[in-house]
Design an enzyme around this catalytic site. Structure first.
Site, mmCIF file in Angstrom:
data_model
loop_
_atom_site.group_PDB
_atom_site.id
_atom_site.type_symbol
_atom_site.label_atom_id
_atom_site.label_comp_id
_atom_site.label_asym_id
_atom_site.label_seq_id
_atom_site.Cartn_x
_atom_site.Cartn_y
_atom_site.Cartn_z
ATOM 1 N N PRO A 113 -8.500 -16.448 16.572
ATOM 2 C CA PRO A 113 -9.888 -16.685 16.135
ATOM 3 C C PRO A 113 -10.849 -15.551 16.454
ATOM 4 O O PRO A 113 -11.761 -15.281 15.678
ATOM 5 C CB PRO A 113 -10.273 -17.961 16.896
ATOM 6 N N GLY A 118 -0.251 -17.273 21.736
ATOM 7 C CA GLY A 118 -1.408 -16.610 22.310
ATOM 8 C C GLY A 118 -1.839 -15.467 21.423
ATOM 9 O O GLY A 118 -1.035 -14.858 20.709
ATOM 10 N N GLU A 119 -3.141 -15.173 21.469
ATOM 11 C CA GLU A 119 -3.665 -14.116 20.606
ATOM 12 C C GLU A 119 -3.025 -12.774 20.935
ATOM 13 O O GLU A 119 -2.942 -12.387 22.094
ATOM 14 C CB GLU A 119 -5.185 -14.033 20.752
ATOM 15 N N GLY A 120 -2.607 -12.073 19.927
ATOM 16 C CA GLY A 120 -1.911 -10.800 20.094
ATOM 17 C C GLY A 120 -0.410 -10.965 20.103
ATOM 18 O O GLY A 120 0.310 -10.148 19.527
#
Length: 657
Positions: A508, A559-561
């Site tokens: 996001p 998770g982001e990334g």
């Protein structure tokens, strides 16, 4: 710059040990650096010395300012004493300073008092300071009185400054060994002397818990493949006063040099509009047994457009930027206190999902601390000044990556309340309803926490009501709703666009930054690629608005990334395949790459005469007039289509095989 909270660092090392490069690597994340050069110019006929000085100057980024202090030894202490908290100083080096101090022109003078004055200036300096000094105590005692006087004075200066500094590191053959404090830092900044970043080799390590983590949080793995972790992370929490490191003016941006700032409507580069379609068309000619690469051809087109060639190559140097910034108030409802800090500490230590995937992909990893956003339901997340600083800082991060030879950036984030902040940004920029873009809150035990979800929705609703009469420009949205991580991410997208570096978005925060960046530079979204939506409703909506169709639908939620890194090997394989495959024999003029001895093979040279190019210079050559052939449209057999049979060409794919 500060390494694990230390504000002043003394870097020692012998000649050609790499001490200067290491010291420079500690301040590469500072928006602007004051470089204090202590060495005198020397004899004009000494070309070798002039070459050394020129090499030092060439390594300094354009955003650094250089000040000469060789004229008066006491001036160095004055500069340190008057430095501001938001400044970063690099002193190179104390050897040159001692040389000037012992110069007969400055005698008689109390050298001991001058050294003590310098040490006191270092101890009380409000700025962040890195000092470089030669370590001559390990060499032989000089045979001349002047040589002994120099080593004695430099040794005394090193001892006094080391005592005043928070940290001391000795660089031997390019390898740093931390002397102070006695506890080895959790990670050590590595010099970035080469253009490409090489991943760290496999090492045998005993898992230890960094500060703030228990032993149970660290995997007890004896053999760990660590990524290249860039630990010279930016200073934490630029909203803390005094000592706001982001408040310093920066000359890193091309527009700042001309007196401009980051503002709406900037004209930044666009990808090559012809290379992308040409690369996709070229895929139709490759010797592929099936119909082709499917939706992954969009990855080839994206790489071709951003590289400016119809035959793009796989990304070699990749850097992951992990933005760590929490959001206060109801936006973080349902999150475990300290969980985001634990994730960031894991990444810094080279452990956890993101670090392991980065190591497998050969990508470097940089953790960036963003300020904690205020409760958006009650007050603005950031001040306008903090937004400006965060945007410039993110731009500088992208510039540093480009200067280091990074070919692809992966943008991720870890922080409490990031989904709610992204939902608020989407609601303000795209008119979305918060409940429609806020994902369900899942507890550590895997249960759905509807109460926390409702608190997040209420926080976003109240924030939108509070700002209902506020402007909706990019900077206003960042200040009122976005927070530090979204602001830094926006700066990264703008800086990457300016330097023509493509970005893989994941989560996001990156998509919210993409929405905000439209007002500042509409070209930024064309340099972004979304490998997977991760099942986040906010990501899906933002991607639809930005025109970023996810390549995959794996619904990864690592998770982001981490989601982007999991898809990176596939994207690299596709690019490598597209660049290496030959043209199909049917489209290459009859040439074949098969075995000439296989049955049924006929050499074209044996069946057709050699073609000889006519000699256009001979007088008997006459240019024939070109006549366009007559064309008659075929008459149908009756009303309706000429034939009701099946199409001769397949409905999908590039060719029949």
């Amino acid at each position: 710059m500060s390494v694990d909270g230390w504000n002043t660092v003394l870097v020692l090392g012998g000649t050609r040990s790499g001490k200067s490069e290491f010291a420079e690597s500690l301040v590469t994340d500072a928006p602007v650096v004051r470089y204090l050069a202590t060495a005198a110019e020397g004899d004009p006929e000494d070309t070798e010395w002039a070459t050394r000085l020129a090499a030092h100057r060439a390594r300094r980024p354009g955003s650094w300012t250089t000040e000469e202090t060789a004229g008066e030894p006491r001036r160095l202490a004055d500069v340190l004493s008057t430095a501001q908290p938001n400044e970063t100083l690099l002193v190179d080096d104390l050897g040159g300073w001692v040389t000037v101090l012992l110069d007969p022109e400055h005698q008689p003078a109390d050298d001991v008092a001058t050294i003590a004055e310098l040490a006191e200036a270092v101890r009380t300096c409000a700025a962040r300071v890195v000092l470089v000094s030669p370590e001559v105590g390990l060499s032989l005692v000089p045979t001349t009185p002047l040589g002994r006087a120099f080593t004695d004075a430099l040794g005394a200066a090193n001892r006094a400054v080391a005592d005043a500094c928070d940290a001391v590191v000795l660089v031997v053959a390019g390898q740093p060994a931390w002397l102070k404090p006695t506890v080895t830092p959790t990670a050590t900044a590595t010099p970035t002397a080469t253009a490409t970043t090489v991943p760290a080799p496999a090492v045998t390590a005993t898992a230890t818990a960094p500060s703030g983590m228990s032993d149970a949080d660290v995997e007890p793995t004896p053999e760990v493949q660590l990524p290249d972790v860039l630990t010279h992370a930016p200073p934490a929490a630029p909203n803390q006063e005094p000592g706001n490191p982001w408040a310093a003016p920066t000359m890193a941006l091309p527009m700042v040099a001309t007196g401009l700032v980051i503002q709406p409507g900037m004209e930044l580069p666009m990808p090559d509009e012809y290379a992308g379609p040409q690369a996709v068309d070229r895929l139709a000619t490759l010797d592929v047994p099936g119909a082709g690469l499917g939706v992954l051809e969009r990855a080839v087109g994206f790489a071709a457009a951003t590289q400016g060639t119809s035959t793009p190559v796989s990304w070699g140097s990749v850097r992951v930027l992990l933005l760590h910034g929490d959001h206060s108030g109801g936006a973080s409802a349902g999150t475990v206190a300290g969980e985001s800090a634990r994730r960031a500490a894991q990444a810094r230590a080279g452990r956890g999902v993101l670090a392991r995937l980065a190591a497998e992909s050969g990508a470097s990893l940089q953790v960036v601390d963003a300020p904690t956003a205020a409760p958006i339901e009650d007050q603005p997340a950031l001040t306008p000044e903090q937004v400006e600083s965060a945007l410039r800082y993110g731009w500088r991060l992208a510039e540093q990556a480009a200067d280091a030879g990074v070919q692809l950036l992966v943008l991720g984030a870890c922080g409490a309340g990031t989904e709610a902040a992204a939902a608020a940004v989407l609601a303000a920029t795209a008119g979305a309803e918060p409940p429609a873009v806020l994902g369900r809150v899942i507890t550590d035990s895997g249960e759905i926490d509807d109460a926390a979800w409702m608190i997040r929705c209420a926080a976003v609703r109240d924030a939108l009501h509070r700002t209902r009469r506020s402007p909706r420009s990019a900077k206003d949205v960042l200040a009122e709703l976005g927070g530090g991580d979204v602001a830094v991410a926006t700066g990264v997208l703008l800086g990457a666009t300016a330097r023509r570096v493509p970005v893989l978005l994941d989560g996001p925060v990156g998509l919210a930054a993409g929405m905000v960046s439209r007002d500042l530079a509409g070209q930024a979204r064309h340099w972004c690629l979304l490998p997977d939506h991760g099942g986040h409703p906010a990501v899906r909506l933002a991607a639809d608005v930005l025109g970023l169709t996810p390549l995959l639908d794996l619904r990864l939620d690592l998770g982001e990334g981490a989601n982007a890194l999991a898809a990176l090997p596939l994207l690299r394989s596709v690019l490598s395949l597209a660049a290496a495959l030959p043209v199909h024999p049917s489209l290459s003029g009859g040439e074949s790459t098969g075995d000439t001895d296989e049955p049924g093979y006929v050499d074209p040279d044996d069946s057709e005469p050699d073609y000889t190019e006519p000699d256009y210079t001979q007088p008997d050559y006459r240019e024939t007039e070109y006549r366009e052939p007559d064309y008659a449209e075929p008459e149908p057999d009756g009303p309706g289509p000429a034939t009701t049979g099946a199409d001769e060409q397949p409905a999908s794919g590039w060719r029949a095989v």
